[in-house]
Every structure is written in structure tokens, then in C-alpha cells.
Design an enzyme around this catalytic site. Sequence first.
Site, PDB file in Angstrom:
ATOM      1  N   VAL A  80      39.862  38.119  28.128  1.00  0.00           N
ATOM      2  CA  VAL A  80      40.529  39.364  27.592  1.00  0.00           C
ATOM      3  C   VAL A  80      41.876  38.930  27.341  1.00  0.00           C
ATOM      4  CG1 VAL A  80      39.169  41.214  28.544  1.00  0.00           C
ATOM      5  CG2 VAL A  80      40.569  40.127  29.966  1.00  0.00           C
ATOM      6  N   ALA A 136      50.759  32.099  30.816  1.00  0.00           N
ATOM      7  CA  ALA A 136      51.298  30.887  31.379  1.00  0.00           C
ATOM      8  C   ALA A 136      50.522  30.576  32.654  1.00  0.00           C
ATOM      9  CB  ALA A 136      52.695  30.914  31.542  1.00  0.00           C
ATOM     10  N   ASP A 145      51.120  43.070  37.846  1.00  0.00           N
ATOM     11  CA  ASP A 145      51.959  41.903  37.798  1.00  0.00           C
ATOM     12  C   ASP A 145      53.419  42.187  38.144  1.00  0.00           C
ATOM     13  OD1 ASP A 145      49.978  40.851  36.307  1.00  0.00           O
ATOM     14  OD2 ASP A 145      50.618  41.302  34.226  1.00  0.00           O
TER      15      ASP A 145
END
Length: 360
Positions: A30, A34, A168
Site C-alpha cells: 500500500v 524512506a 506517524d
Amino acid sequence: MSQERPTFYRQELNKTIWEVPERYQNLSPVGSGAYGSVCAAFDTKTGHRVAVKKLSRPFQSIIHAKRTYRELRLLKHMKHENVIGLLDVFTPARSLEEFNDVYLVTHLMGADLNNIVKCQKLTDDHVQFLIYQILRGLKYIHSADIIHRDLKPSNLAVNEDCELKILDFGLARHTDDEMTGYVATRWYRAPEIMLNWMHYNQTVDIWSVGCIMAELLTGRTLFPGTDHIDQLKLILRLVGTPGAELLKKISSESARNYIQSLAQMPKMNFANVFIGANPLAVDLLEKMLVLDSDKRITAAQALAHAYFAQYHDPDDEPVADPYDQSFESRDLLIDEWKSLTYDEVISFVPPPLDQEEMES
């Protein structure tokens, strides 16, 4: 990873070898970034779809190894409805000597706030509920002395019931390069962090919430700067140029001199900028988008704002257990970070299965 080692199987996806327990089936890529690549998978144990992230070169350097440890420690600590948490962590390695790969399993979230904003004009009630949940998650994160640093619509996952989770964390500090130009990475950033004005605090995240809330109300990015300077001009046009009291707090002399060279601008009347918005929403925005971070509203204070009257429940806005971040100041070798990470993988205890799962 539980004590009894499951059976693993291997497959190649997008030129990367994935080695995962048989529990996880139907892997499909998906996305990748990095720091790793992500596959959606079906968890045969729970019947839910999950996201499996394979960290890329987790122990390539001291910086990578420390980041890997940081991400695992953070995710293991987060146990809150509005914050992404860890469902599983595993490695195919049978011992520390073999240990080179780390896989993290989290909820698979359907859409992010970016998709939602693009698709439809949100009602004020939608905005209330979404921003309430962001602040509820932030109160929890901030209570553990963690700063997200990178709140933006793409880091906010939403399902079709409008339930939201913060994703995140700003685990890796953004490079100057990633912050350059017409980029969303910077549009939601508090001025003090974007321009290195001073030591920043948790209210950098509140500035970001203000930018996001304004965008939900208007359907437009609030400060879509083409570069750092253009962005600062857009910000100051709305909130006014800093007074003497704030200038004194800016430790960077070059930043101070630059700001003093600008023409004085008064703060705009937010009611004239956000025409048609709920006056309580406008009042909250005025308290979030304050240039002086010491005067910005906190997440806990914002939850008690009248705008959230129908959602606010002081008995259901929990704080986190204390989070030990003393490792941040440690200078260790790669193998030492790796060993600490291995211990965290081995000691992971999965959340109870009957927990309310968030379906996307």
C-alpha cells in the site's frame, strides 16, 4: 512477538522480501517511504485487515538504530482510541545474532483527513467531532511528554464513522530539504519550529490543529506558503506582527532582525476571515493560532472549550502512563540499540483481542 515462535513464510513484494508469520495472509503493498514499506494484510487471528510495516535497514547506522528503537518504544506506549497503537511486532530472527528485520503491525486505516476534505464540504458538527478527537489524542500524547511535531491531514486517519486516529509521530526530524518549497510538510508547522526561533514546546501541535481546523471549515489550506518566507508572511498577515514581548523570546538574532525589518501588521478579525463559521469555532481558532506559544491554548484546555460542549467529558479524556525518554540523551553503538530493540520485540504483549477494533 509472543514467546512461542510462529511459523513464518516468505514472499517477494515490490522487490522486497517479506518474511511474516502465517497468521498474516493476502499481503498487498500500500505504500513505501524512506523508513519502510507497508502492506495491507488479513489477520486470520482477529478477522481484521491490518497494516504491516517492514522497517527499511533498521540498523544501518546509529541514527537508524536509535530511530527504530524510538518508533517501537513510542508505539508500544500508545494505548488510546485516538492514537495509532501497536497490534503486533515481530522478527523472523530466532536470536539477537540473526536479528536484522523489524515488522510493526497496526490497524489498517481506510482514509486520511486529506481524502475527506477533498471529497466534501464538512458540516460544523463534523468539524467539532474531528477536532475534538484530535485534541483528545493530543491531550494523551502530551501528557506523556511527547510532541508529535508533524500533525497534518495526511497523518490523521479517519474511518467512515468519522472516528479518528493520529498516525506517524514526528519520529525523525525533517531535513531542511523536505521543508523547502510548496510542501504540506511545512504548511501546518508552527512558526517557531519552521524558522528555528527558539526552543519549542507541545503547543507546536496546537498550531497545527488550528491550521487543520481552519482548512476543514473553509475547504482551503490556511497558509499554503511557497517557501519559508512566503509562509511567514501569510501567517503574519492573519495573526499580526509580533510585539516586543514575543520578540524578546526569540533566541535567534537573525530571525529577530528579519521580523523587525517587516512592516507592522495588525491581527485580522478572524470573524471576517472565517465568514459564516460558528462563532465558537472562530473563538477557538483565535486561541490556537497565537504567535506566542506560551499564550497558545493547551490540548486539555481546548477540550473544555464551549465549541466541544456536546462531546467534552472530563471523565473520558484519559492521560498516558509516564513515558521514560531518558534513552534520547544516550549515545550508544549500533549493536547496543539493536539489543535494546530486540528486548522490546521479545517483551511485547499484544492488546486484548476483545478490544473495540477500529474498522476502516
